[in-house]
Design a protein around this motif. Structure first.
Motif, PDB file in Angstrom:
ATOM      1  N   GLY A   1      65.394  46.385 158.829  1.00  0.00           N
ATOM      2  CA  GLY A   1      64.498  46.712 157.978  1.00  0.00           C
ATOM      3  C   GLY A   1      64.504  48.426 157.560  1.00  0.00           C
ATOM      4  N   ILE A   2      65.391  48.994 158.284  1.00  0.00           N
ATOM      5  CA  ILE A   2      65.374  50.282 157.914  1.00  0.00           C
ATOM      6  C   ILE A   2      66.025  50.807 156.658  1.00  0.00           C
ATOM      7  CG2 ILE A   2      66.061  52.873 158.670  1.00  0.00           C
ATOM      8  CD1 ILE A   2      65.895  51.448 161.811  1.00  0.00           C
ATOM      9  N   GLY A   3      65.634  51.524 155.827  1.00  0.00           N
ATOM     10  CA  GLY A   3      66.147  51.954 154.460  1.00  0.00           C
ATOM     11  C   GLY A   3      67.403  53.089 154.774  1.00  0.00           C
ATOM     12  N   HIS A   4      68.320  52.930 153.597  1.00  0.00           N
ATOM     13  CA  HIS A   4      69.639  53.701 153.633  1.00  0.00           C
ATOM     14  C   HIS A   4      69.820  54.076 152.286  1.00  0.00           C
ATOM     15  CE1 HIS A   4      73.085  55.559 155.319  1.00  0.00           C
ATOM     16  NE2 HIS A   4      73.683  55.023 154.022  1.00  0.00           N
ATOM     17  N   VAL A   5      69.716  55.556 152.086  1.00  0.00           N
ATOM     18  CA  VAL A   5      70.021  56.031 150.864  1.00  0.00           C
ATOM     19  C   VAL A   5      71.229  56.202 150.312  1.00  0.00           C
ATOM     20  CG1 VAL A   5      69.431  58.159 149.227  1.00  0.00           C
ATOM     21  CG2 VAL A   5      67.750  57.336 150.701  1.00  0.00           C
ATOM     22  N   ILE A   6      71.766  55.498 149.310  1.00  0.00           N
ATOM     23  CA  ILE A   6      73.173  55.624 148.911  1.00  0.00           C
ATOM     24  C   ILE A   6      73.074  56.378 147.589  1.00  0.00           C
ATOM     25  CG2 ILE A   6      75.232  54.754 148.170  1.00  0.00           C
ATOM     26  CD1 ILE A   6      74.324  52.155 149.840  1.00  0.00           C
ATOM     27  N   VAL A   7      73.678  57.683 147.452  1.00  0.00           N
ATOM     28  CA  VAL A   7      73.573  58.452 146.161  1.00  0.00           C
ATOM     29  C   VAL A   7      74.788  57.863 145.213  1.00  0.00           C
ATOM     30  CG1 VAL A   7      73.723  60.627 145.388  1.00  0.00           C
ATOM     31  CG2 VAL A   7      72.501  60.154 147.482  1.00  0.00           C
ATOM     32  N   ASP A   8      74.553  57.879 144.031  1.00  0.00           N
ATOM     33  CA  ASP A   8      75.595  57.456 143.034  1.00  0.00           C
ATOM     34  C   ASP A   8      75.899  58.321 142.163  1.00  0.00           C
ATOM     35  OD1 ASP A   8      75.594  54.488 143.852  1.00  0.00           O
ATOM     36  OD2 ASP A   8      73.695  54.144 142.799  1.00  0.00           O
ATOM     37  N   ASP A   9      75.096  59.426 141.703  1.00  0.00           N
ATOM     38  CA  ASP A   9      75.192  60.363 140.839  1.00  0.00           C
ATOM     39  C   ASP A   9      74.001  61.461 140.670  1.00  0.00           C
ATOM     40  OD1 ASP A   9      76.753  61.799 138.966  1.00  0.00           O
ATOM     41  OD2 ASP A   9      76.738  60.238 137.291  1.00  0.00           O
ATOM     42  N   VAL A  10      74.225  62.390 140.025  1.00  0.00           N
ATOM     43  CA  VAL A  10      73.143  63.474 139.773  1.00  0.00           C
ATOM     44  C   VAL A  10      72.890  63.089 138.350  1.00  0.00           C
ATOM     45  CG1 VAL A  10      74.127  65.196 141.479  1.00  0.00           C
ATOM     46  CG2 VAL A  10      74.959  65.393 139.009  1.00  0.00           C
ATOM     47  N   VAL A  11      71.480  63.598 138.111  1.00  0.00           N
ATOM     48  CA  VAL A  11      71.075  63.456 136.992  1.00  0.00           C
ATOM     49  C   VAL A  11      70.427  64.544 136.117  1.00  0.00           C
ATOM     50  CG1 VAL A  11      70.292  61.051 137.203  1.00  0.00           C
ATOM     51  CG2 VAL A  11      68.555  62.748 137.884  1.00  0.00           C
TER      52      VAL A  11
ATOM     53  N   ALA B   1      70.107  57.202 143.024  1.00  0.00           N
ATOM     54  CA  ALA B   1      70.510  56.426 144.139  1.00  0.00           C
ATOM     55  C   ALA B   1      69.988  55.079 144.406  1.00  0.00           C
ATOM     56  CB  ALA B   1      70.004  57.434 145.326  1.00  0.00           C
ATOM     57  N   ARG B   2      70.431  54.627 145.261  1.00  0.00           N
ATOM     58  CA  ARG B   2      70.015  53.243 145.549  1.00  0.00           C
ATOM     59  C   ARG B   2      69.545  53.383 147.192  1.00  0.00           C
ATOM     60  NH1 ARG B   2      75.013  50.560 146.257  1.00  0.00           N
ATOM     61  NH2 ARG B   2      76.084  52.189 145.866  1.00  0.00           N
ATOM     62  N   ILE B   3      68.351  52.294 147.405  1.00  0.00           N
ATOM     63  CA  ILE B   3      68.222  52.274 148.768  1.00  0.00           C
ATOM     64  C   ILE B   3      68.130  50.679 149.406  1.00  0.00           C
ATOM     65  CG2 ILE B   3      65.968  52.629 150.577  1.00  0.00           C
ATOM     66  CD1 ILE B   3      64.736  54.517 148.559  1.00  0.00           C
ATOM     67  N   GLU B   4      69.113  50.539 150.307  1.00  0.00           N
ATOM     68  CA  GLU B   4      69.570  49.469 150.783  1.00  0.00           C
ATOM     69  C   GLU B   4      68.818  49.140 152.524  1.00  0.00           C
ATOM     70  OE1 GLU B   4      73.608  48.946 150.804  1.00  0.00           O
ATOM     71  OE2 GLU B   4      73.680  48.762 148.546  1.00  0.00           O
ATOM     72  N   ARG B   5      68.530  47.960 152.684  1.00  0.00           N
ATOM     73  CA  ARG B   5      67.810  47.818 153.822  1.00  0.00           C
ATOM     74  C   ARG B   5      68.729  47.098 154.605  1.00  0.00           C
ATOM     75  NH1 ARG B   5      63.038  50.664 153.593  1.00  0.00           N
ATOM     76  NH2 ARG B   5      62.508  50.790 151.289  1.00  0.00           N
ATOM     77  N   CYS B   6      68.863  47.595 156.064  1.00  0.00           N
ATOM     78  CA  CYS B   6      69.598  46.986 156.926  1.00  0.00           C
ATOM     79  C   CYS B   6      69.171  45.724 157.775  1.00  0.00           C
ATOM     80  CB  CYS B   6      70.063  48.021 157.924  1.00  0.00           C
ATOM     81  SG  CYS B   6      68.821  48.617 159.122  1.00  0.00           S
ATOM     82  N   SER B   7      69.704  45.204 158.473  1.00  0.00           N
ATOM     83  CA  SER B   7      68.993  44.106 159.136  1.00  0.00           C
ATOM     84  C   SER B   7      67.684  44.349 160.075  1.00  0.00           C
ATOM     85  CB  SER B   7      70.032  43.255 160.064  1.00  0.00           C
ATOM     86  OG  SER B   7      70.385  44.480 161.112  1.00  0.00           O
TER      87      SER B   7
END
Length: 251
Positions: free
Chosen positions: A241-251, A233-239
Motif C-alpha cells: 500500500g506504499i506509494g511510489h512516485v514515477i516521473v514521466d516528464d517536466v512541465v 508523474a504517476r504514483i503507483e501502489r505496491c502490495s
C-alpha cells in the motif's frame, strides 16, 4: 503526550520575507512529519523559526510539553564541531549541554550507547570528527541531536550525505524512535518516495507559503507534483500500500 501546531508563522531576513502565514493542524506525539518542497522554498527558515532561532509573527503552540521550547531540537544540514573531539565525546558533550549538571551518569552513557548502536556507528565512537567522511559526520550529527532527548525534533535533510542503505536505516530508526519516545519528528527531505514510506504526515512548502498538509499519501499526489514541482508523474501502489512516485516528464 506532546502536540504541536503552527499559527500564522512567518520569518524574514532583514526586510525580505522568507515564509509567511504558515498554519497547521496539531501534530501528535509519535508522528513523523515530512517537510517537502523545492529548493529555496523556506523549509530551513521554517525550522529555525520553530526552534526559536528566528523571530517573526505567529505562534508555535506546544501542548502537554514537559520542556516547553527547550524540548525543540533543531539539527541543521551542517553542524560545526571541534574536529579534535572523538565522536563519543561530541555526543556526550551534546547530551550534557541539555542537563543541569555536568556530572556524567550511567544513564547518560547508556543512552549514548543505545543511540550509536541503533545508528550502526558504534565502530566510529573513538575516531576524531576530523577523520570522518561527510556521511559519517552526518551520522554523528544525528547522534548528537538525539542525545539531547528532544520532545520535538527538527531534522534538516538528515540523509543528504548518506548512501541508500544508511538512508533507509536512519529513517526507519527515526520512525521507530518517534513512537517509542513519543516524539514528533519533522524531517525536511527531497526524496518523495522515502517521504511516502517513512512519514505519517507531510507539509508542502513552496514560495515561503504552505501549499498542503495532511497524511502523506493524501498530500503527495499527481496534482501536487505538477503544481509545486512542475513534473508529470504517476504514483503507483505496491502490495504493502506504499506509494511510489514515477516521473514521466517536466512541465
Amino acid at each position: 503526550m506532546v502536540s504541536l501546531r503552527l499559527e500564522g508563522i512567518g520569518a524574514s531576513y532583514g526586510r525580505q520575507p522568507i515564509i509567511a502565514g504558515i498554519s497547521t493542524p496539531a501534530f501528535r506525539a509519535g508522528e513523523v512529519v515530512a517537510v517537502i518542497g523545492p529548493n529555496a522554498a523556506g523549509k530551513s527558515t521554517l525550522f529555525k523559526r520553530m526552534a526559536g532561532l528566528l523571530d517573526g509573527p505567529g505562534k508555535v503552540r506546544l501542548e502537554h510539553s514537559d520542556k516547553g521550547m527547550e524540548g525543540i531540537c533543531y539539527m541543521p544540514q551542517d553542524i560545526s564541531a571541534n574536529a579534535r573531539l572523538t565522536v563519543y565525546e561530541s555526543v556526550l558533550l551534546a547530551r550534557k549541554q541539555q542537563t543541569p549538571s555536568w556530572t556524567v551518569h550511567d544513564a547518560d552513557l547508556a543512552l549514548i550507547d543505545e543511540v550509536m548502536a541503533s545508528l550502526g556507528m558504534a565502530e566510529l565512537a573513538f575516531r576524531n570528527l576530523g577523520e570522518l567522511s561527510g556521511g559519517q559526520r552526518q551520522l554523528a550529527s544525528i547522534a548528537q541531536t538525539l542525545a539531547r532527548d528532544p520532545e520535538i525534533l527538527l531534522m534538516d535533510e538528515p540523509t543528504s550525505a548518506l548512501d541508500l542503505h544508511r538512508q533507509v536505516q536512519v529513517l526507519a530508526f527515526m520512525r521507530k524512535l518517534a513512537r517509542q519516545r513519543n516524539m514528533i519528528v519533522f524531517i525536511a527531505i527531497h526524496d518523495l518516495n522515502q517521504a511516502l514510506r517513512f512519514s505519517d504526515q507531510a507539509l508542502v512548502i513552496a514560495g515561503g507559503t504552505l501549499q498542503a498538509s495532511g497524511p502523506s499519501a493524501e498530500v503527495i499526489t499527481v496534482e501536487m507534483l505538477r503544481r509545486v514541482y512542475r513534473i508529470a508523474a504517476r504514483i503507483e501502489r505496491c502490495s504493502m500500500g506504499i506509494g511510489h512516485v514515477i516521473v514521466d516528464d517536466v512541465v
